[in-house]
Design a protein around this motif. Structure first.
Motif, PDB file in Angstrom:
ATOM      1  N   TRP A   1      -7.981 -20.767 -17.689  1.00  0.00           N
ATOM      2  CA  TRP A   1      -7.131 -19.582 -17.639  1.00  0.00           C
ATOM      3  C   TRP A   1      -7.956 -18.344 -17.955  1.00  0.00           C
ATOM      4  O   TRP A   1      -8.795 -18.368 -18.847  1.00  0.00           O
ATOM      5  N   ALA A   2      -7.697 -17.273 -17.196  1.00  0.00           N
ATOM      6  CA  ALA A   2      -8.421 -16.018 -17.370  1.00  0.00           C
ATOM      7  C   ALA A   2      -7.453 -14.856 -17.197  1.00  0.00           C
ATOM      8  O   ALA A   2      -6.423 -14.997 -16.515  1.00  0.00           O
ATOM      9  N   PRO A   3      -7.762 -13.707 -17.788  1.00  0.00           N
ATOM     10  CA  PRO A   3      -6.899 -12.538 -17.585  1.00  0.00           C
ATOM     11  C   PRO A   3      -6.803 -12.182 -16.105  1.00  0.00           C
ATOM     12  O   PRO A   3      -7.796 -12.239 -15.368  1.00  0.00           O
ATOM     13  N   ALA A   4      -5.604 -11.836 -15.665  1.00  0.00           N
ATOM     14  CA  ALA A   4      -5.392 -11.469 -14.264  1.00  0.00           C
ATOM     15  C   ALA A   4      -5.961 -10.082 -13.985  1.00  0.00           C
ATOM     16  O   ALA A   4      -5.863  -9.178 -14.811  1.00  0.00           O
ATOM     17  N   ASP A   5      -6.555  -9.935 -12.823  1.00  0.00           N
ATOM     18  CA  ASP A   5      -6.997  -8.627 -12.339  1.00  0.00           C
ATOM     19  C   ASP A   5      -5.819  -7.942 -11.656  1.00  0.00           C
ATOM     20  O   ASP A   5      -4.835  -8.597 -11.282  1.00  0.00           O
ATOM     21  N   ALA A   6      -5.929  -6.650 -11.426  1.00  0.00           N
ATOM     22  CA  ALA A   6      -4.867  -5.932 -10.714  1.00  0.00           C
ATOM     23  C   ALA A   6      -4.605  -6.557  -9.347  1.00  0.00           C
ATOM     24  O   ALA A   6      -3.464  -6.628  -8.898  1.00  0.00           O
ATOM     25  N   ALA A   7      -5.637  -7.060  -8.696  1.00  0.00           N
ATOM     26  CA  ALA A   7      -5.474  -7.677  -7.375  1.00  0.00           C
ATOM     27  C   ALA A   7      -4.683  -8.979  -7.431  1.00  0.00           C
ATOM     28  O   ALA A   7      -4.188  -9.444  -6.405  1.00  0.00           O
ATOM     29  N   ASP A   8      -4.529  -9.571  -8.621  1.00  0.00           N
ATOM     30  CA  ASP A   8      -3.776 -10.815  -8.774  1.00  0.00           C
ATOM     31  C   ASP A   8      -2.271 -10.590  -8.895  1.00  0.00           C
ATOM     32  O   ASP A   8      -1.487 -11.534  -8.775  1.00  0.00           O
TER      33      ASP A   8
ATOM     34  N   PRO B   1      27.704   5.822 -14.472  1.00  0.00           N
ATOM     35  CA  PRO B   1      28.121   5.986 -13.072  1.00  0.00           C
ATOM     36  C   PRO B   1      27.538   7.268 -12.483  1.00  0.00           C
ATOM     37  O   PRO B   1      27.558   8.320 -13.126  1.00  0.00           O
ATOM     38  N   GLY B   2      26.982   7.167 -11.303  1.00  0.00           N
ATOM     39  CA  GLY B   2      26.389   8.317 -10.633  1.00  0.00           C
ATOM     40  C   GLY B   2      24.972   8.633 -11.062  1.00  0.00           C
ATOM     41  O   GLY B   2      24.290   9.428 -10.417  1.00  0.00           O
ATOM     42  N   GLN B   3      24.491   8.019 -12.139  1.00  0.00           N
ATOM     43  CA  GLN B   3      23.130   8.287 -12.618  1.00  0.00           C
ATOM     44  C   GLN B   3      22.131   7.664 -11.652  1.00  0.00           C
ATOM     45  O   GLN B   3      22.330   6.556 -11.145  1.00  0.00           O
ATOM     46  N   THR B   4      21.056   8.374 -11.389  1.00  0.00           N
ATOM     47  CA  THR B   4      20.012   7.872 -10.496  1.00  0.00           C
ATOM     48  C   THR B   4      18.671   7.904 -11.216  1.00  0.00           C
ATOM     49  O   THR B   4      18.522   8.536 -12.257  1.00  0.00           O
ATOM     50  N   GLY B   5      17.712   7.224 -10.652  1.00  0.00           N
ATOM     51  CA  GLY B   5      16.359   7.201 -11.190  1.00  0.00           C
ATOM     52  C   GLY B   5      15.437   6.524 -10.203  1.00  0.00           C
ATOM     53  O   GLY B   5      15.864   6.097  -9.122  1.00  0.00           O
ATOM     54  N   GLN B   6      14.177   6.425 -10.550  1.00  0.00           N
ATOM     55  CA  GLN B   6      13.191   5.803  -9.679  1.00  0.00           C
ATOM     56  C   GLN B   6      12.389   4.778 -10.454  1.00  0.00           C
ATOM     57  O   GLN B   6      12.018   5.015 -11.610  1.00  0.00           O
ATOM     58  N   LEU B   7      12.125   3.664  -9.799  1.00  0.00           N
ATOM     59  CA  LEU B   7      11.192   2.667 -10.302  1.00  0.00           C
ATOM     60  C   LEU B   7      10.173   2.473  -9.192  1.00  0.00           C
ATOM     61  O   LEU B   7      10.526   2.094  -8.075  1.00  0.00           O
ATOM     62  N   ILE B   8       8.918   2.765  -9.500  1.00  0.00           N
ATOM     63  CA  ILE B   8       7.884   2.708  -8.466  1.00  0.00           C
ATOM     64  C   ILE B   8       6.629   2.049  -9.008  1.00  0.00           C
ATOM     65  O   ILE B   8       6.435   1.952 -10.208  1.00  0.00           O
ATOM     66  N   TYR B   9       5.802   1.596  -8.094  1.00  0.00           N
ATOM     67  CA  TYR B   9       4.435   1.221  -8.413  1.00  0.00           C
ATOM     68  C   TYR B   9       3.572   1.729  -7.276  1.00  0.00           C
ATOM     69  O   TYR B   9       4.067   2.025  -6.189  1.00  0.00           O
ATOM     70  N   LYS B  10       2.299   1.837  -7.537  1.00  0.00           N
ATOM     71  CA  LYS B  10       1.353   2.281  -6.508  1.00  0.00           C
ATOM     72  C   LYS B  10       0.370   1.173  -6.235  1.00  0.00           C
ATOM     73  O   LYS B  10       0.098   0.319  -7.083  1.00  0.00           O
TER      74      LYS B  10
ATOM     75  N   GLU C   1      -1.394  -7.579   1.260  1.00  0.00           N
ATOM     76  CA  GLU C   1      -2.388  -6.630   1.774  1.00  0.00           C
ATOM     77  C   GLU C   1      -2.633  -5.469   0.821  1.00  0.00           C
ATOM     78  O   GLU C   1      -3.465  -4.611   1.097  1.00  0.00           O
ATOM     79  N   VAL C   2      -1.910  -5.450  -0.307  1.00  0.00           N
ATOM     80  CA  VAL C   2      -1.975  -4.321  -1.240  1.00  0.00           C
ATOM     81  C   VAL C   2      -2.508  -4.779  -2.589  1.00  0.00           C
ATOM     82  O   VAL C   2      -2.114  -5.817  -3.107  1.00  0.00           O
ATOM     83  N   LYS C   3      -3.408  -3.989  -3.156  1.00  0.00           N
ATOM     84  CA  LYS C   3      -3.888  -4.226  -4.519  1.00  0.00           C
ATOM     85  C   LYS C   3      -3.097  -3.310  -5.442  1.00  0.00           C
ATOM     86  O   LYS C   3      -3.105  -2.083  -5.284  1.00  0.00           O
ATOM     87  N   PHE C   4      -2.386  -3.899  -6.394  1.00  0.00           N
ATOM     88  CA  PHE C   4      -1.607  -3.154  -7.372  1.00  0.00           C
ATOM     89  C   PHE C   4      -2.519  -2.237  -8.177  1.00  0.00           C
ATOM     90  O   PHE C   4      -3.636  -2.603  -8.526  1.00  0.00           O
ATOM     91  N   MET C   5      -2.023  -1.031  -8.492  1.00  0.00           N
ATOM     92  CA  MET C   5      -2.780  -0.085  -9.317  1.00  0.00           C
ATOM     93  C   MET C   5      -2.244  -0.146 -10.742  1.00  0.00           C
ATOM     94  O   MET C   5      -1.083   0.199 -10.995  1.00  0.00           O
TER      95      MET C   5
END
Length: 93
Positions: A59-66, A80-89, A19-23
């Motif tokens: 074959w064709a380049p993928a769109d963000a929606a793909d 050890p103890g190190q934190t971070g974030q990995l996100i996408y919108k 239901e989500v289109k990658f940005m």
């Protein structure tokens, strides 16, 4: 990292709900190598090389929606103890 020693070569994969289109550009992270899938997580490639097979078999380049999955490779070390974030919108289709 919740372990007692440094971690390296971490691979984290997140699905993109149908239901989500990658940005495009939203998953970039300077501390990792980001690859993408357009086939349900079967194979991964850099975004600019991601391809999909069209209805006519070409074959064709993928769109963000793909994009179906985003994968990050964090070479590390992550101490050890190190934190971070990995996100996408994304946006609702």
């Amino acid at each position: 990292n919740d372990k007692n020693e440094a971690a390296s070569d971490l691979v984290l994969t997140m699905p993109v709900p149908s239901e989500v289109k990658f940005m495009d550009g939203s998953a970039d992270n300077p501390a990792s190598v980001v690859t993408y899938s357009a086939d349900g997580g079967q194979s991964f490639a850099p975004r600019q090389a991601l391809m999909v097979k069209s209805s006519d078999g070409q074959w064709a380049p993928a769109d963000a929606a793909d994009v179906t999955h985003v994968r990050w490779l964090v070479a590390g070390p992550v101490e050890p103890g190190q934190t971070g974030q990995l996100i996408y919108k994304g946006v609702l289709k």
